[in-house]
Design a protein around this motif. Structure first.
Motif, mmCIF file in Angstrom:
data_model
loop_
_atom_site.group_PDB
_atom_site.id
_atom_site.type_symbol
_atom_site.label_atom_id
_atom_site.label_comp_id
_atom_site.label_asym_id
_atom_site.label_seq_id
_atom_site.Cartn_x
_atom_site.Cartn_y
_atom_site.Cartn_z
ATOM 1 N N ASP A 150 21.449 51.331 8.507
ATOM 2 C CA ASP A 150 20.838 50.862 7.320
ATOM 3 C C ASP A 150 20.957 49.278 6.984
ATOM 4 N N VAL A 151 20.494 48.445 7.083
ATOM 5 C CA VAL A 151 20.737 47.221 6.915
ATOM 6 C C VAL A 151 19.992 46.497 5.748
ATOM 7 N N THR A 152 19.427 47.510 4.796
ATOM 8 C CA THR A 152 18.699 46.964 3.645
ATOM 9 C C THR A 152 19.445 45.944 2.667
ATOM 10 N N GLU A 153 20.778 46.431 2.456
ATOM 11 C CA GLU A 153 21.564 45.370 1.599
ATOM 12 C C GLU A 153 21.613 44.021 2.201
ATOM 13 N N THR A 154 21.665 43.860 3.572
ATOM 14 C CA THR A 154 21.800 42.607 3.981
ATOM 15 C C THR A 154 20.376 41.918 3.759
ATOM 16 N N ALA A 155 19.188 42.724 3.905
ATOM 17 C CA ALA A 155 17.930 42.201 3.864
ATOM 18 C C ALA A 155 17.653 41.459 2.219
ATOM 19 N N ARG A 156 18.272 42.201 1.233
ATOM 20 C CA ARG A 156 18.045 42.033 -0.111
ATOM 21 C C ARG A 156 19.240 40.826 -0.599
ATOM 22 N N ARG A 157 20.050 40.978 0.100
ATOM 23 C CA ARG A 157 21.084 39.647 -0.050
ATOM 24 C C ARG A 157 20.538 38.321 0.272
ATOM 25 N N MET A 158 19.627 38.555 1.546
ATOM 26 C CA MET A 158 19.052 37.499 2.099
ATOM 27 C C MET A 158 17.733 36.753 1.185
ATOM 28 N N HIS A 159 17.283 37.982 0.451
ATOM 29 C CA HIS A 159 16.188 37.605 -0.256
ATOM 30 C C HIS A 159 16.517 36.716 -1.644
ATOM 31 N N ALA A 160 17.789 37.351 -2.023
ATOM 32 C CA ALA A 160 18.335 36.718 -3.359
ATOM 33 C C ALA A 160 18.846 35.260 -2.775
ATOM 34 N N ASP A 161 18.966 34.955 -1.472
ATOM 35 C CA ASP A 161 19.731 33.588 -1.162
ATOM 36 C C ASP A 161 18.256 32.666 -1.217
ATOM 37 N N VAL A 162 17.091 33.264 -0.564
ATOM 38 C CA VAL A 162 15.954 32.542 -0.525
ATOM 39 C C VAL A 162 15.326 32.125 -1.893
#
Length: 209
Positions: A150-162
């Motif tokens: 599960d790599v959801t947290e990585t996706a959400r960190r990327m969203h925050a950076d975007v």
């Protein structure tokens, strides 16, 4: 006209000597059980409909809205499979926009515009999506998966950076670790139109499946 630096069709993926990683998005229940049991053959998962896998992290982020799009895409799974199994699936494919009207292959390949790291812009070259149909999906889920993370947290960190305004270059360096994935089989290259150029693909509008 100057030749495009990146080929129109190119597989870019996270891989090592033993495996390639593809991505899928699922609801919380399926994702948690899949990670726990290390298989997609869990309650709620079905092979009755085509299941799409994506080697491109950025394309997965675009399709799932960084996991925020809807409840059915709230968890991003990184699924590892062997190179042999990945290419065996491609051997059973046909192109989604093919004009061929006979019996369709059990796997469908679709080339869609790759996205910029923010996912807000289209790039002039394409990213592969692979739709695994019913005839192959159960075998894929049962026998072809090495691991599920599960790599959801990585996706959400990327969203925050975007959202914070991080540059395309910084996003790419931090989150996108893909390399060109070479297909040596001439037959597979032909099937998936890997060497196509924009002018001769005959592709219609993307269905964004």
């Amino acid at each position: 006209m100057a030749r495009q630096a990146t080929p129109y069709h190119q597989i870019r993926a996270l891989y090592d000597d033993d495996s390639i990683t593809v991505y899928q998005a699922y609801n919380s229940h399926i994702a948690k059980e899949a990670v726990k049991q290390q298989t997609l053959r869990v309650p709620g998962w079905s092979c009755e409909r085509m299941t799409w896998i994506k080697p491109s992290w950025t394309w997965m982020m675009y399709r799932s809205g960084f996991s925020y799009k809807d409840e059915n895409q709230s968890h991003i799974l990184a699924i590892r499979m062997t190179h042999e199994n990945f290419e065996s699936i491609l051997e059973r494919s046909s192109i989604s926009h093919s004009s061929f009207t006979g019996q369709k292959a059990p796997v469908r390949v679709q080339w869609d515009p790759e996205r910029t790291p923010t996912t807000r812009g289209k790039l002039p070259y394409r990213s592969i999506q692979i739709g695994i149909g019913r005839a192959v999906a159960e075998m894929w889920a049962k026998d072809m998966i090495l691991s599920i993370e599960d790599v959801t947290e990585t996706a959400r960190r990327m969203h925050a950076d975007v959202e914070s305004g991080m540059s395309q270059e910084e996003l790419a360096e931090k989150y996108i670790h893909e390399r060109i994935y070479e297909i040596k089989s001439e037959e597979v290259r032909r099937i998936i139109q890997l060497d196509a150029v924009a002018a001769d693909t005959g592709e219609g509008p993307s269905t964004d499946a």
